[in-house]
Design a protein around this motif. Structure first.
Motif, mmCIF file in Angstrom:
data_model
loop_
_atom_site.group_PDB
_atom_site.id
_atom_site.type_symbol
_atom_site.label_atom_id
_atom_site.label_comp_id
_atom_site.label_asym_id
_atom_site.label_seq_id
_atom_site.Cartn_x
_atom_site.Cartn_y
_atom_site.Cartn_z
ATOM 1 N N ILE A 61 0.842 -1.201 0.000
ATOM 2 C CA ILE A 61 0.000 0.000 0.000
ATOM 3 C C ILE A 61 0.876 1.250 0.000
ATOM 4 N N ALA A 62 1.902 1.268 0.830
ATOM 5 C CA ALA A 62 2.800 2.429 0.902
ATOM 6 C C ALA A 62 3.473 2.676 -0.444
ATOM 7 N N SER A 63 3.914 1.611 -1.110
ATOM 8 C CA SER A 63 4.554 1.751 -2.427
ATOM 9 C C SER A 63 3.567 2.292 -3.461
ATOM 10 N N ALA A 64 2.327 1.818 -3.394
ATOM 11 C CA ALA A 64 1.307 2.288 -4.345
ATOM 12 C C ALA A 64 1.007 3.759 -4.140
ATOM 13 N N ILE A 65 0.938 4.192 -2.892
ATOM 14 C CA ILE A 65 0.690 5.609 -2.607
ATOM 15 C C ILE A 65 1.866 6.450 -3.080
ATOM 16 N N LYS A 66 3.076 5.965 -2.846
ATOM 17 C CA LYS A 66 4.266 6.707 -3.274
ATOM 18 C C LYS A 66 4.284 6.838 -4.797
ATOM 19 N N ALA A 67 3.944 5.779 -5.501
ATOM 20 C CA ALA A 67 3.933 5.821 -6.966
ATOM 21 C C ALA A 67 2.813 6.724 -7.490
ATOM 22 N N HIS A 68 1.690 6.742 -6.813
ATOM 23 C CA HIS A 68 0.522 7.497 -7.277
ATOM 24 C C HIS A 68 0.577 8.968 -6.875
ATOM 25 N N LYS A 69 1.035 9.265 -5.668
ATOM 26 C CA LYS A 69 0.992 10.630 -5.140
ATOM 27 C C LYS A 69 2.338 11.152 -4.658
ATOM 28 N N ALA A 70 3.411 10.400 -4.843
ATOM 29 C CA ALA A 70 4.746 10.802 -4.398
ATOM 30 C C ALA A 70 4.756 11.177 -2.918
ATOM 31 N N MET A 71 4.045 10.385 -2.113
ATOM 32 C CA MET A 71 3.991 10.616 -0.664
ATOM 33 C C MET A 71 4.532 9.397 0.070
ATOM 34 N N ASP A 72 5.321 9.653 1.098
ATOM 35 C CA ASP A 72 5.756 8.588 1.993
ATOM 36 C C ASP A 72 4.764 8.523 3.150
ATOM 37 N N VAL A 73 4.131 7.379 3.299
ATOM 38 C CA VAL A 73 3.114 7.212 4.331
ATOM 39 C C VAL A 73 3.407 5.936 5.112
ATOM 40 N N LYS A 74 3.389 6.045 6.423
ATOM 41 C CA LYS A 74 3.527 4.874 7.299
ATOM 42 C C LYS A 74 2.159 4.225 7.414
ATOM 43 N N ILE A 75 2.105 2.922 7.200
ATOM 44 C CA ILE A 75 0.840 2.196 7.197
ATOM 45 C C ILE A 75 0.933 0.999 8.126
ATOM 46 N N MET A 76 -0.143 0.773 8.842
ATOM 47 C CA MET A 76 -0.249 -0.406 9.695
ATOM 48 C C MET A 76 -1.472 -1.191 9.248
ATOM 49 N N VAL A 77 -1.323 -2.481 9.102
ATOM 50 C CA VAL A 77 -2.408 -3.345 8.645
ATOM 51 C C VAL A 77 -2.693 -4.381 9.724
ATOM 52 N N ARG A 78 -3.977 -4.654 9.909
ATOM 53 C CA ARG A 78 -4.412 -5.706 10.817
ATOM 54 C C ARG A 78 -5.489 -6.522 10.118
ATOM 55 N N SER A 79 -5.481 -7.822 10.349
ATOM 56 C CA SER A 79 -6.554 -8.666 9.830
ATOM 57 C C SER A 79 -7.819 -8.357 10.625
ATOM 58 N N VAL A 80 -8.963 -8.721 10.065
ATOM 59 C CA VAL A 80 -10.215 -8.486 10.776
ATOM 60 C C VAL A 80 -10.219 -9.240 12.107
ATOM 61 N N ARG A 81 -9.618 -10.399 12.156
ATOM 62 C CA ARG A 81 -9.531 -11.169 13.408
ATOM 63 C C ARG A 81 -8.702 -10.394 14.439
ATOM 64 N N GLU A 82 -7.578 -9.838 14.027
ATOM 65 C CA GLU A 82 -6.756 -9.037 14.939
ATOM 66 C C GLU A 82 -7.514 -7.794 15.401
ATOM 67 N N TRP A 83 -8.258 -7.183 14.489
ATOM 68 C CA TRP A 83 -9.027 -5.977 14.837
ATOM 69 C C TRP A 83 -10.131 -6.320 15.837
ATOM 70 N N ASP A 84 -10.772 -7.459 15.644
ATOM 71 C CA ASP A 84 -11.794 -7.895 16.596
ATOM 72 C C ASP A 84 -11.205 -8.040 17.990
ATOM 73 N N ARG A 85 -9.953 -8.505 18.068
ATOM 74 C CA ARG A 85 -9.280 -8.608 19.374
ATOM 75 C C ARG A 85 -9.030 -7.226 19.974
ATOM 76 N N VAL A 86 -8.694 -6.253 19.134
ATOM 77 C CA VAL A 86 -8.517 -4.889 19.639
ATOM 78 C C VAL A 86 -9.817 -4.434 20.311
#
Length: 179
Positions: A61-86
């Motif tokens: 996702i970060a690479s796609a954003i950089k290629a599309h908008k020339a932005m460096d963005v820190k991204i965190m991903v969680r599975s729906v199961r991990e999110w349910d635990r949150v």
């Protein structure tokens, strides 16, 4: 079979770093994700994708954003199961009646015990915090805007993280459950 994930973009649409959610969707369009949905303008996205590690998906996702908008963005991903635990691990039941008083800080790494000990020494007034798994929960009875710890947590723990209020945490869980 594709799995459901939640992506949290850090520091988007604050401090002049603007990324419209339509641009985010365009950026990830070529990644083969399905059912891409964004929530609010603060860099929250749910999607379905082939099973992969959270780190791999975040990097894609970060690479796609950089290629599309020339932005460096820190991204965190969680599975729906991990999110349910949150959601289920939240130690502050006050969140149900006063969701703006509880924030979940999603931690990219586990902070060291020495850093946690330093955070414990900070005068928090009426605020409370607890780390469960890869989330730090902050209860701010007087509101996050008046929080003593809100701005100290990341600087003290020294691990990448991003925070979402309880309304957003629950809404992302509901959005992901609907995919």
């Amino acid at each position: 079979m594709n799995q459901t994930y939640i992506a949290l973009l850090r520091g988007i649409n604050v401090g002049g770093k603007v990324l419209k959610m339509t641009d985010l969707k365009e950026a990830v369009a070529g990644l083969g994700f399905e059912d891409v949905k964004t929530y609010l303008q603060s860099g929250n996205m749910v999607f379905r994708a082939a099973k992969a590690s959270n780190v791999e998906l975040a990097e894609r996702i970060a690479s796609a954003i950089k290629a599309h908008k020339a932005m460096d963005v820190k991204i965190m991903v969680r599975s729906v199961r991990e999110w349910d635990r949150v959601i289920t691990d939240n130690p502050y039941p006050q969140a149900e009646e006063k969701p703006k008083t509880v924030h979940a800080f999603i931690l990219d790494d586990q902070p060291g015990k020495d850093r946690i000990a330093i955070l414990r020494t900070k005068d928090a007034g009426s605020e409370e915090w607890t780390i469960v798994g890869d989330a730090l929960y902050l209860h701010t009875p007087d509101g996050f805007g008046k929080s003593v710890l809100g701005n100290l947590i990341e600087r003290t723990l020294k691990v990448p993280m991003t925070a979402r209020n309880w309304n957003t945490v629950k809404a992302l869980g509901e959005l992901a459950a609907g995919l």
